[in-house]
Design a protein around this motif. Structure first.
Motif, PDB file in Angstrom:
ATOM      1  N   ALA A  75     116.198  30.779   3.310  1.00 16.16           N
ATOM      2  CA  ALA A  75     116.319  29.804   4.392  1.00 16.16           C
ATOM      3  C   ALA A  75     116.000  28.393   3.900  1.00 16.16           C
ATOM      4  O   ALA A  75     116.691  27.428   4.248  1.00 16.16           O
ATOM      5  N   LEU A  76     114.944  28.253   3.091  1.00 15.69           N
ATOM      6  CA  LEU A  76     114.591  26.935   2.592  1.00 15.69           C
ATOM      7  C   LEU A  76     115.650  26.425   1.616  1.00 15.69           C
ATOM      8  O   LEU A  76     116.074  25.270   1.684  1.00 15.69           O
ATOM      9  N   GLY A  77     116.083  27.293   0.716  1.00 15.29           N
ATOM     10  CA  GLY A  77     117.105  26.894  -0.247  1.00 15.29           C
ATOM     11  C   GLY A  77     118.374  26.419   0.419  1.00 15.29           C
ATOM     12  O   GLY A  77     119.000  25.437  -0.010  1.00 15.29           O
ATOM     13  N   ALA A  78     118.776  27.088   1.492  1.00 12.67           N
ATOM     14  CA  ALA A  78     119.981  26.673   2.216  1.00 12.67           C
ATOM     15  C   ALA A  78     119.805  25.287   2.809  1.00 12.67           C
ATOM     16  O   ALA A  78     120.740  24.470   2.823  1.00 12.67           O
ATOM     17  N   GLY A  79     118.589  24.992   3.306  1.00  9.16           N
ATOM     18  CA  GLY A  79     118.331  23.664   3.855  1.00  9.16           C
ATOM     19  C   GLY A  79     118.415  22.585   2.801  1.00  9.16           C
ATOM     20  O   GLY A  79     119.085  21.557   2.989  1.00  9.16           O
ATOM     21  N   TYR A  80     117.731  22.783   1.677  1.00  6.50           N
ATOM     22  CA  TYR A  80     117.781  21.795   0.595  1.00  6.50           C
ATOM     23  C   TYR A  80     119.225  21.560   0.138  1.00  6.50           C
ATOM     24  O   TYR A  80     119.656  20.417  -0.023  1.00  6.50           O
ATOM     25  N   GLN A  81     119.940  22.660  -0.081  1.00  6.91           N
ATOM     26  CA  GLN A  81     121.303  22.534  -0.604  1.00  6.91           C
ATOM     27  C   GLN A  81     122.217  21.809   0.367  1.00  6.91           C
ATOM     28  O   GLN A  81     123.111  21.065  -0.041  1.00  6.91           O
ATOM     29  N   SER A  82     122.008  22.003   1.659  1.00  5.69           N
ATOM     30  CA  SER A  82     122.873  21.331   2.633  1.00  5.69           C
ATOM     31  C   SER A  82     122.670  19.822   2.597  1.00  5.69           C
ATOM     32  O   SER A  82     123.627  19.056   2.769  1.00  5.69           O
ATOM     33  N   VAL A  83     121.436  19.371   2.372  1.00  7.56           N
ATOM     34  CA  VAL A  83     121.185  17.929   2.277  1.00  7.56           C
ATOM     35  C   VAL A  83     121.807  17.376   1.001  1.00  7.56           C
ATOM     36  O   VAL A  83     122.483  16.337   1.018  1.00  7.56           O
ATOM     37  N   ILE A  84     121.601  18.059  -0.109  1.00 11.04           N
ATOM     38  CA  ILE A  84     122.167  17.613  -1.385  1.00 11.04           C
ATOM     39  C   ILE A  84     123.683  17.511  -1.281  1.00 11.04           C
ATOM     40  O   ILE A  84     124.300  16.534  -1.729  1.00 11.04           O
ATOM     41  N   ALA A  85     124.303  18.518  -0.676  1.00  8.70           N
ATOM     42  CA  ALA A  85     125.763  18.528  -0.564  1.00  8.70           C
ATOM     43  C   ALA A  85     126.275  17.439   0.366  1.00  8.70           C
ATOM     44  O   ALA A  85     127.388  16.917   0.180  1.00  8.70           O
ATOM     45  N   ALA A  86     125.503  17.076   1.376  1.00  9.62           N
ATOM     46  CA  ALA A  86     125.966  16.082   2.353  1.00  9.62           C
ATOM     47  C   ALA A  86     125.871  14.656   1.819  1.00  9.62           C
ATOM     48  O   ALA A  86     126.664  13.795   2.222  1.00  9.62           O
ATOM     49  N   LEU A  87     124.914  14.374   0.935  1.00  8.20           N
ATOM     50  CA  LEU A  87     124.748  13.014   0.420  1.00  8.20           C
ATOM     51  C   LEU A  87     125.909  12.652  -0.503  1.00  8.20           C
ATOM     52  O   LEU A  87     126.412  13.486  -1.262  1.00  8.20           O
ATOM     53  N   ARG A  88     126.339  11.412  -0.411  1.00  7.55           N
ATOM     54  CA  ARG A  88     127.568  11.001  -1.093  1.00  7.55           C
ATOM     55  C   ARG A  88     127.433  11.045  -2.612  1.00  7.55           C
ATOM     56  O   ARG A  88     126.335  10.854  -3.160  1.00  7.55           O
ATOM     57  N   HIS A  89     128.567  11.268  -3.264  1.00  3.46           N
ATOM     58  CA  HIS A  89     128.583  11.243  -4.721  1.00  3.46           C
ATOM     59  C   HIS A  89     128.267   9.829  -5.196  1.00  3.46           C
ATOM     60  O   HIS A  89     128.714   8.841  -4.617  1.00  3.46           O
ATOM     61  N   GLY A  90     127.485   9.738  -6.234  1.00  5.81           N
ATOM     62  CA  GLY A  90     126.995   8.465  -6.720  1.00  5.81           C
ATOM     63  C   GLY A  90     125.541   8.229  -6.366  1.00  5.81           C
ATOM     64  O   GLY A  90     124.896   7.344  -6.939  1.00  5.81           O
ATOM     65  N   THR A  91     125.022   9.019  -5.418  1.00  2.00           N
ATOM     66  CA  THR A  91     123.597   8.944  -5.085  1.00  2.00           C
ATOM     67  C   THR A  91     122.770   9.327  -6.315  1.00  2.00           C
ATOM     68  O   THR A  91     123.115  10.268  -7.042  1.00  2.00           O
ATOM     69  N   LYS A  92     121.673   8.614  -6.535  1.00  2.00           N
ATOM     70  CA  LYS A  92     120.757   8.946  -7.623  1.00  2.00           C
ATOM     71  C   LYS A  92     119.565   9.714  -7.044  1.00  2.00           C
ATOM     72  O   LYS A  92     119.097   9.418  -5.946  1.00  2.00           O
ATOM     73  N   PHE A  93     119.111  10.698  -7.797  1.00  2.00           N
ATOM     74  CA  PHE A  93     118.048  11.588  -7.327  1.00  2.00           C
ATOM     75  C   PHE A  93     116.882  11.582  -8.310  1.00  2.00           C
ATOM     76  O   PHE A  93     117.085  11.552  -9.532  1.00  2.00           O
ATOM     77  N   VAL A  94     115.678  11.639  -7.776  1.00  2.00           N
ATOM     78  CA  VAL A  94     114.479  11.959  -8.558  1.00  2.00           C
ATOM     79  C   VAL A  94     113.960  13.267  -7.989  1.00  2.00           C
ATOM     80  O   VAL A  94     113.696  13.373  -6.784  1.00  2.00           O
ATOM     81  N   VAL A  95     113.855  14.285  -8.841  1.00  2.00           N
ATOM     82  CA  VAL A  95     113.508  15.628  -8.380  1.00  2.00           C
ATOM     83  C   VAL A  95     112.247  16.102  -9.091  1.00  2.00           C
ATOM     84  O   VAL A  95     112.244  16.335 -10.299  1.00  2.00           O
ATOM     85  N   VAL A  96     111.173  16.208  -8.327  1.00  2.00           N
ATOM     86  CA  VAL A  96     109.945  16.821  -8.814  1.00  2.00           C
ATOM     87  C   VAL A  96     110.081  18.321  -8.589  1.00  2.00           C
ATOM     88  O   VAL A  96     110.416  18.754  -7.478  1.00  2.00           O
ATOM     89  N   HIS A  97     109.824  19.125  -9.625  1.00  2.00           N
ATOM     90  CA  HIS A  97     110.113  20.555  -9.483  1.00  2.00           C
ATOM     91  C   HIS A  97     109.147  21.397 -10.306  1.00  2.00           C
ATOM     92  O   HIS A  97     108.612  20.957 -11.340  1.00  2.00           O
ATOM     93  N   ALA A  98     108.940  22.597  -9.821  1.00  2.00           N
ATOM     94  CA  ALA A  98     108.222  23.594 -10.609  1.00  2.00           C
ATOM     95  C   ALA A  98     109.080  23.957 -11.817  1.00  2.00           C
ATOM     96  O   ALA A  98     110.293  24.157 -11.702  1.00  2.00           O
ATOM     97  N   ALA A  99     108.457  24.053 -12.962  1.00  2.00           N
ATOM     98  CA  ALA A  99     109.198  24.193 -14.226  1.00  2.00           C
ATOM     99  C   ALA A  99     110.185  25.347 -14.208  1.00  2.00           C
ATOM    100  O   ALA A  99     111.329  25.214 -14.670  1.00  2.00           O
ATOM    101  N   SER A 100     109.794  26.481 -13.647  1.00  2.00           N
ATOM    102  CA  SER A 100     110.648  27.667 -13.709  1.00  2.00           C
ATOM    103  C   SER A 100     111.902  27.561 -12.849  1.00  2.00           C
ATOM    104  O   SER A 100     112.823  28.365 -13.003  1.00  2.00           O
ATOM    105  N   LEU A 101     111.967  26.567 -11.954  1.00  2.00           N
ATOM    106  CA  LEU A 101     113.103  26.463 -11.032  1.00  2.00           C
ATOM    107  C   LEU A 101     114.266  25.655 -11.580  1.00  2.00           C
ATOM    108  O   LEU A 101     115.312  25.577 -10.934  1.00  2.00           O
ATOM    109  N   ARG A 102     114.102  25.058 -12.755  1.00  2.00           N
ATOM    110  CA  ARG A 102     115.104  24.105 -13.232  1.00  2.00           C
ATOM    111  C   ARG A 102     116.528  24.677 -13.245  1.00  2.00           C
ATOM    112  O   ARG A 102     117.460  24.014 -12.763  1.00  2.00           O
ATOM    113  N   PRO A 103     116.796  25.885 -13.772  1.00  2.00           N
ATOM    114  CA  PRO A 103     118.180  26.371 -13.781  1.00  2.00           C
ATOM    115  C   PRO A 103     118.792  26.453 -12.380  1.00  2.00           C
ATOM    116  O   PRO A 103     119.956  26.078 -12.178  1.00  2.00           O
TER     117      PRO A 103
END
Length: 466
Positions: A75-103
């Motif tokens: 459920a959480l992953g679907a929410g994050y992905q929907s926001v990422i997909a909705a933001l326009r191409h060319g947007t720059k992102f800074v992503v803080v993440h747990a190391a194991s999640l990178r792939p």
């Protein structure tokens, strides 16, 4: 608000990582040690004309997300992905993440058509217990052409206090610390004004008066005027600060004993409420829209409107407090639109009245006693169901009111998980469309709302264009 331990005793299935959670210290001495370490941290000097990043104006050019270990749940992953997909191409992102999640996170961006080169990754070890509520641990501002994440004097939520420094180590964004109490979700930034929820202004006044605290109120100066001066020096110099909230503390107890027909409930009424605010963060009930015909437009949530659409009546929704805030903003010159906001119950464990009485007699649970008395007076003798309340809000969205990119709103939806809320999804789309916004419906955000936060809470605007 009840203690975290008592809340989980009554509601064992309450979601983890709620936005309202704070660290619980084992004893007063431990809390003193943690708080005193703040005195040893670097103190940011007052900046020259700091200016907050807008909550609504301009294209979303750069945005921060935080994805902890638990971010890959369906459920959480679907929410994050929907926001990422909705933001326009060319947007720059800074992503803080747990190391194991990178792939997995890489796949979210590439599937949405965002080049990995547009993502700056800030890796934290898996053992760091930060949360996905990226909005709160700092405010985003610029001073002398330099971007800052300005942190409050204290922020007691697990490992989130490490995020700003981690971002600084990888990007050109600087960090600072203000001798004030605030969280990003209790701030909304307009054109020549910004809104601050009253709870944290009051907390900052308390901090300024603490013996051994970071600052002392100058002799002859009123504490509230001094705190307003500090917000100007450390947070935003040129915008007018408007404090949002009630004049007096909201008279809401932690627990109420309630009878509905033949059923009895122990209602946990204060979870998610503030002291001077109907919700602990104003980004859950207020949305900045932009300039209209002669006045700045805002949305203010209304539990009464939601009840009218759903055909029910919600106790403890504090509808009169929302009305007070709407009137306060009108008095400040805003055009206020009202929108539905749902106060949603969740049932927990069942107890006998005697079991609840025994809980109320344990140290720290004294505020439970009045509710037990109410249940007995109402006729409860055996089964009582614990019931908590959370806010399902459409106000907590992303607004992009841009002269170059157009008018867009990235809006959470809830009808996929709760069919009865589809009508409010549709009503919110109608309200935004009437204001000439293109509506981008996001995934079902019920799993976030149950944790007292939604989509505005999981990001931080870093840079906006025209």
């Amino acid at each position: 608000m009840p203690s975290a331990h008592l809340l989980r005793t009554l509601m064992p299935d309450v979601p983890l990582h709620k936005r309202t959670e704070r660290d619980v210290f084992p004893d007063a001495a431990a809390e003193l040690r943690v708080r005193s370490t703040s005195l040893l941290r670097r103190k940011a000097a007052g900046l020259v004309s700091p200016s907050l990043t807008s909550s609504y104006a301009g294209s979303i050019d750069s945005i921060l997300f935080a994805f902890p270990r638990y971010a890959t749940g369906a459920a959480l992953g679907a929410g994050y992905q929907s926001v990422i997909a909705a933001l326009r191409h060319g947007t720059k992102f800074v992503v803080v993440h747990a190391a194991s999640l990178r792939p997995e996170i890489d796949a979210w961006f590439t599937a949405a058509g965002h080049p990995i080169g547009n993502v700056t990754f800030v890796e934290l070890p898996d053992y760091v217990n930060f949360t996905d509520w990226a909005e709160d641990g700092y405010v985003s501002l610029a001073a002398n052409g330099v971007s800052f994440l300005m942190e409050p004097w204290e922020f007691p939520r697990s490992g989130d206090t490490l995020i700003a420094e981690a971002v600084q180590s990888v990007t050109g964004i600087k960090t600072g610390q203000a001798p004030l109490i605030f969280q990003g979700g209790n701030c909304l930034i307009g054109d020549d004004f910004w809104l601050l929820g009253k709870d944290y202004f009051a907390d900052s006044v308390r901090l300024a008066g603490e013996r051994g605290g970071p600052v002392s109120v100058p002799q002859g100066k009123a504490p509230d005027a001094f705190v307003a001066q500090l917000f100007s020096e450390f947070v935003d110099t040129n915008r007018r600060m408007i404090i949002v909230g009630t004049n007096k503390p909201i008279p809401l107890r932690s627990f109420y004993g309630t009878r509905e027909g033949s059923r009895y409930f122990l209602d946990i009424a204060s979870d998610g409420a503030g002291t001077f605010q109907p919700i602990f963060h104003i980004d859950m009930l207020i949305t900045l829209v932009g300039m209209g015909a002669g006045a700045f437009e805002v949305f203010v949530g209304s539990p009464a409107l939601a009840d009218s659409l759903l055909g029910r009546s919600s106790p403890f929704a504090l509808g009169d407090v929302y009305e007070t805030i709407a009137e306060q903003l009108r008095a400040e010159g805003f055009t206020v639109h009202r929108n539905p906001l749902v106060h949603q119950p969740t049932e927990g464990r069942r107890f006998t009245v005697d079991e609840l009485r025994d809980l109320a007699q344990q140290p720290g649970n004294e505020d439970l006693g009045a509710a037990v008395d109410e249940l007995r007076a109402a006729g409860a003798s055996t089964a009582v169901t614990a019931r908590s309340w959370h806010h399902i809000t459409w106000n907590n969205c992303l607004v992009e009111n841009s002269s170059t990119a157009g008018r867009h709103v990235y809006m959470p939806t809830y009808g996929g998980g709760r069919a009865e809320l589809k009508s409010i999804d549709d009503e919110m789309k109608r309200l935004w469309t009437n204001l000439n916004f293109t509506v981008h419906p996001l995934a079902d955000f019920n799993a976030f709302a149950e944790r007292q936060g939604v989509v505005h809470c999981i990001k931080k605007y870093l840079r906006r264009g025209q």
